[in-house]
Design a protein around this motif. Structure first.
Motif, mmCIF file in Angstrom:
data_model
loop_
_atom_site.group_PDB
_atom_site.id
_atom_site.type_symbol
_atom_site.label_atom_id
_atom_site.label_comp_id
_atom_site.label_asym_id
_atom_site.label_seq_id
_atom_site.Cartn_x
_atom_site.Cartn_y
_atom_site.Cartn_z
ATOM 1 N N ASP A 10 0.831 -1.207 0.000
ATOM 2 C CA ASP A 10 0.000 0.000 0.000
ATOM 3 C C ASP A 10 0.864 1.254 0.000
ATOM 4 O O ASP A 10 0.558 2.236 -0.695
ATOM 5 C CB ASP A 10 -0.927 0.004 1.223
ATOM 6 N N ASN A 11 1.944 1.244 0.800
ATOM 7 C CA ASN A 11 2.839 2.401 0.850
ATOM 8 C C ASN A 11 3.457 2.669 -0.523
ATOM 9 O O ASN A 11 3.551 3.813 -0.964
ATOM 10 C CB ASN A 11 3.951 2.173 1.878
ATOM 11 N N LEU A 12 3.879 1.595 -1.185
ATOM 12 C CA LEU A 12 4.488 1.772 -2.496
ATOM 13 C C LEU A 12 3.483 2.305 -3.507
ATOM 14 O O LEU A 12 3.800 3.200 -4.304
ATOM 15 C CB LEU A 12 5.079 0.454 -2.985
ATOM 16 N N ARG A 13 2.273 1.783 -3.490
ATOM 17 C CA ARG A 13 1.246 2.288 -4.408
ATOM 18 C C ARG A 13 1.023 3.788 -4.188
ATOM 19 O O ARG A 13 0.879 4.560 -5.146
ATOM 20 C CB ARG A 13 -0.069 1.518 -4.209
ATOM 21 N N ASP A 14 0.996 4.181 -2.926
ATOM 22 C CA ASP A 14 0.796 5.590 -2.605
ATOM 23 C C ASP A 14 1.950 6.442 -3.124
ATOM 24 O O ASP A 14 1.734 7.506 -3.722
ATOM 25 C CB ASP A 14 0.660 5.764 -1.089
ATOM 26 N N ARG A 15 3.188 5.964 -2.932
ATOM 27 C CA ARG A 15 4.360 6.734 -3.385
ATOM 28 C C ARG A 15 4.400 6.817 -4.912
ATOM 29 O O ARG A 15 4.763 7.849 -5.476
ATOM 30 C CB ARG A 15 5.652 6.095 -2.872
ATOM 31 N N LEU A 16 4.041 5.721 -5.584
ATOM 32 C CA LEU A 16 4.023 5.740 -7.048
ATOM 33 C C LEU A 16 2.934 6.679 -7.570
ATOM 34 O O LEU A 16 3.110 7.340 -8.596
ATOM 35 C CB LEU A 16 3.806 4.329 -7.589
ATOM 36 N N ALA A 17 1.815 6.744 -6.852
ATOM 37 C CA ALA A 17 0.745 7.667 -7.246
ATOM 38 C C ALA A 17 1.226 9.107 -7.140
ATOM 39 O O ALA A 17 0.918 9.953 -7.992
ATOM 40 C CB ALA A 17 -0.485 7.443 -6.379
ATOM 41 N N ARG A 18 2.006 9.395 -6.097
ATOM 42 C CA ARG A 18 2.548 10.750 -5.945
ATOM 43 C C ARG A 18 3.501 11.071 -7.098
ATOM 44 O O ARG A 18 3.487 12.183 -7.632
ATOM 45 C CB ARG A 18 3.286 10.878 -4.612
ATOM 46 N N ALA A 19 4.323 10.094 -7.455
ATOM 47 C CA ALA A 19 5.256 10.308 -8.569
ATOM 48 C C ALA A 19 4.494 10.516 -9.877
ATOM 49 O O ALA A 19 4.850 11.381 -10.690
ATOM 50 C CB ALA A 19 6.212 9.124 -8.687
ATOM 51 N N ALA A 20 3.442 9.725 -10.073
ATOM 52 C CA ALA A 20 2.649 9.845 -11.302
ATOM 53 C C ALA A 20 1.967 11.198 -11.406
ATOM 54 O O ALA A 20 1.740 11.712 -12.507
ATOM 55 C CB ALA A 20 1.614 8.724 -11.365
ATOM 56 N N SER A 21 1.640 11.795 -10.267
ATOM 57 C CA SER A 21 0.966 13.099 -10.263
ATOM 58 C C SER A 21 1.955 14.259 -10.259
ATOM 59 O O SER A 21 1.544 15.422 -10.200
ATOM 60 C CB SER A 21 0.027 13.208 -9.051
ATOM 61 N N GLY A 22 3.249 13.959 -10.294
ATOM 62 C CA GLY A 22 4.265 15.005 -10.342
ATOM 63 C C GLY A 22 4.685 15.539 -9.001
ATOM 64 O O GLY A 22 5.395 16.548 -8.921
ATOM 65 N N ASN A 23 4.280 14.864 -7.915
ATOM 66 C CA ASN A 23 4.609 15.335 -6.569
ATOM 67 C C ASN A 23 5.763 14.565 -5.935
ATOM 68 O O ASN A 23 6.064 14.752 -4.752
ATOM 69 C CB ASN A 23 3.372 15.244 -5.669
#
Length: 269
Positions: free
Chosen positions: A49-62
């Motif tokens: 779950d943590n990794l999915r969250d971090r990848l989502a942040r990267a995908a959104s440019g954050n």
């Protein structure tokens, strides 16, 4: 409680598939896959779950995703020293990127599972001898002999245990003080002093001043002694990846999560 199994997870067996070895004993492969399915997961739901969250942040440019590692790991290379050096390299790069980009860096090693290799041909010929291609340590050996190049299902189990020991060391190094921000910066001093990397010297000095300012201001460096470090690999070998799937109950529903969550298909956390 026995692991649940969804027949849909075996649907890949009915589809055209490439980059799989020709196992000499399919029954033995099936048996080994069952053994792997019964072993503890290599990573856990919260880590995924943590990794999915971090990848989502990267995908959104954050955030910025940094991945580094070998194109193919070897069992012999899974030593404490080599694992530590791979982590060290990624952390060094992450410090420079964090400072330069002023954004969080998602740190990922291409480790703990990158044991399979894609090949352009199923075979390799040297002189008058043709043998199966080397498909990575999890399938067969590199030596150009008939015995070494024979696909061995037992290597799937060795891959699991090598990944488990690698992840154990990664967790120890990244949570036990090795990744302390002040230590990582001291590594970068040596990196910047290399004549080939002089352009980083100024940035290293700036990072040094920033860290000294944080210490003088009373920053809680206890929180900076640990770091998130994920791993990922190509989900290439389906007889290994498929049995690594695990289930958990969330909101009353059966939810899949991967004990091995490869970047190309689903990554170790």
């Amino acid at each position: 409680m026995p692991q649940q199994h969804d027949a849909a997870l075996d649907a890949w067996r009915t589809l055209p598939i490439k980059q799989q070895p020709s196992w000499p004993d399919p029954d033995r492969v099936a048996d080994v896959s069952k053994q792997i399915a019964a072993l503890p997961p290599l990573v856990f739901a919260g880590e995924v779950d943590n990794l999915r969250d971090r990848l989502a942040r990267a995908a959104s440019g954050n955030a910025f995703l940094l991945q580094g590692g070998d194109c193919a790991e070897t069992f012999a290379g899974a030593t404490a020293e080599q694992i530590r050096n791979r982590i060290k390299t990624v952390l060094q790069m992450a410090v420079v990127l964090t400072y330069g980009a002023s954004m969080p860096i998602v740190k990922m090693g291409r480790m703990a599972g990158q044991f399979a290799k894609p090949r352009s041909s199923d075979s390799e010929t040297r002189g008058d001898v043709t043998l199966p291609a080397y498909r990575g340590d999890i399938v067969n050996g590199y030596d150009f002999t008939e015995g070494s190049r024979r696909a061995d299902p037992g290597r799937l189990l060795q891959g699991y245990h090598t990944a488990a020991s690698t992840l154990n060391l990664i967790r120890a190094f990244t949570q036990g003080g090795f990744a302390d921000l002040r230590e990582v910066h001291s590594w970068n001093k040596g990196f910047a002093s290399n004549p080939a990397n002089q352009r980083y010297e100024r940035m290293a000095s700036e990072i040094d001043r920033a860290i000294k300012f944080m210490e003088a201001a009373g920053a809680d460096f206890d929180e900076l002694k640990r770091v998130e470090f994920f791993t990922g690999h190509e989900g290439l070998l389906m007889d290994y990846e498929s049995p690594m799937t695990r289930y958990r109950l969330a909101n009353g529903h059966s939810v899949q999560h991967f004990g091995a969550f490869p970047l190309d298909r689903g990554a170790h956390a």
